[in-house]
Motif scaffolding. Sequence first.
Motif, PDB file in Angstrom:
ATOM      1  N   SER A 174       0.842  -1.188   0.000  1.00 28.26           N
ATOM      2  CA  SER A 174       0.000   0.000   0.000  1.00 28.26           C
ATOM      3  C   SER A 174       0.881   1.244   0.000  1.00 28.26           C
ATOM      4  CB  SER A 174      -0.911  -0.009   1.224  1.00 28.26           C
ATOM      5  OG  SER A 174      -0.863   1.215   1.901  1.00 28.26           O
ATOM      6  N   ASN A 193       1.250   5.447  -0.535  1.00 27.11           N
ATOM      7  CA  ASN A 193       0.548   6.724  -0.507  1.00 27.11           C
ATOM      8  C   ASN A 193       1.584   7.848  -0.429  1.00 27.11           C
ATOM      9  OD1 ASN A 193       1.337   6.873   2.231  1.00 27.11           O
ATOM     10  ND2 ASN A 193      -0.414   5.568   2.767  1.00 27.11           N
ATOM     11  N   SER A 213       2.295   9.613   2.106  1.00 22.77           N
ATOM     12  CA  SER A 213       2.495  10.007   3.505  1.00 22.77           C
ATOM     13  C   SER A 213       3.902  10.549   3.778  1.00 22.77           C
ATOM     14  CB  SER A 213       2.177   8.839   4.434  1.00 22.77           C
ATOM     15  OG  SER A 213       2.997   7.745   4.116  1.00 22.77           O
TER      16      SER A 213
HETATM   17  C1  LIG Z   1       0.332   5.027   4.002  1.00 21.90           C
HETATM   18  O1  LIG Z   1       0.955   3.793   3.797  1.00 21.90           O
HETATM   19  C2  LIG Z   1       1.590   3.269   4.931  1.00 21.90           C
HETATM   20  C3  LIG Z   1       2.310   1.980   4.555  1.00 21.90           C
HETATM   21  O2  LIG Z   1       2.359   1.747   3.208  1.00 21.90           O
HETATM   22  C4  LIG Z   1       0.569   3.022   6.024  1.00 21.90           C
HETATM   23  O3  LIG Z   1       1.212   2.545   7.190  1.00 21.90           O
HETATM   24  C5  LIG Z   1      -0.155   4.315   6.340  1.00 21.90           C
HETATM   25  O4  LIG Z   1      -1.189   4.094   7.266  1.00 21.90           O
HETATM   26  C6  LIG Z   1      -0.727   4.938   5.086  1.00 21.90           C
HETATM   27  N1  LIG Z   1      -1.240   6.245   5.422  1.00 21.90           N
HETATM   28  C7  LIG Z   1      -2.422   6.669   4.996  1.00 21.90           C
HETATM   29  C8  LIG Z   1      -2.775   8.066   5.385  1.00 21.90           C
HETATM   30  O5  LIG Z   1      -3.182   5.990   4.338  1.00 21.90           O
END
Ligand SMILES: *[C@@H]1O[C@H](CO)[C@@H](O)[C@H](O)[C@H]1NC(C)=O
Length: 304
Positions: A30, A32, A34
């Motif tokens: 995943s 993003n 961030s």
């Molecule tokens: C973004 O991705 C990281 C790991 O891939 C995850 O831990 C985190 O919660 C995510 N943040 C959001 C805002 O979705």
Amino acid sequence: MFRRSSLQCSIRALLLLIPWFSCLVVGEVSHNFSQCQEFFYNRTPPRGITAAGYQPICQRYKNQYHFASLYHRQHRAPLFSAYLLSPPDGKRPKTPWMCEPQLAFSHASPEMRQFNTPPDQNVMESQAVTQDYSNSSFTKGHLNPSMHQKTIEGRKATFTLTNIVPQRAGSNSGPWSILENAMLRKFKAFCNGSMYLITGVMPYQSEARWINNRVSVPEYMWSAYCCPLFRSDLPESERLFFPTFAAVGRNDRNSGEEIVPVNVKARAATRGYDVRRMPLETLEGILAQRLAMPISLFDGNCRK
Ligand SMILES: *[C@@H]1O[C@H](CO)[C@@H](O)[C@H](O)[C@H]1NC(C)=O
Ligand SMILES: *[C@@H]1O[C@H](CO)[C@@H](O)[C@H](O)[C@H]1NC(C)=O
Ligand SMILES: *[C@@H]1O[C@H](CO)[C@@H](O)[C@H](O)[C@H]1NC(C)=O
């Protein structure tokens, strides 16, 4: 050497599996923005981008994040790059083109780096390489242009092919570069704080076009800024440009004129690559239609 060939063969067979395999792995991770939210107003990336196949990239160079791109794997090109404008010190750097190993190998360093020569096969699968452009009739068009970045590292970081799209020379060195300069002047003259920019592309609607059968060619370029804190003594004539403004530029002189009309009188200068300036809401309306996604570029339309 010959005796090793069967071993080499099996190694090669293994390597051939890697692009497929590593894409699969990347797809499961995943990702993003961030790590690089500071490049978006209110630390909020555009809302409404729902289609699969987009990969956020926090553009990291020399151990520092410089901007953000949303990369489209199948297009081997970005949908947009987002950054903070800061006027450049000195000249455009001479710098090699760079790639993002993280697109090919999910465990690779997130830093951009120079291409190997010849480019690594897996990197080549996962993104555009300079050779894609070499026999095309397109230039390498920056979404985040080097002239909008202050430091030498910031400027060099824009030379990654995940920030680049196939752009006609007539646009790149013509009306589009005039737009980039105009945004820089607006920032210097009237912005009393940060200016957040998002610059992106609109692919062809009915039939995708490609260079080298690999990299998607945009029909239009677009750009929008958000300057939440502007000068309190803003002249009347500038009210329309703050806190937000936007533009769409032609990247194909044969396109219809519904989105960006051609100014026939200015043809000698624009050569059909006109840029139409417009309110942010107008751009978002066009994007909603063309990309079939109701995109909101700046949190609260840059007004909160
Ligand atoms: C973004 O991705 C990281 C790991 O891939 C995850 O831990 C985190 O919660 C995510 N943040 C959001 C805002 O979705
Ligand atoms: C570009 O075209 C020339 C001439 O057709 C060819 O020799 C060369 O291999 C091509 N280069 C690439 C990268 O496709
Ligand atoms: C610019 O911002 C500073 C600090 O917020 C403020 O004091 C100043 O009055 C502003 N200048 C203008 C011209 O709005």
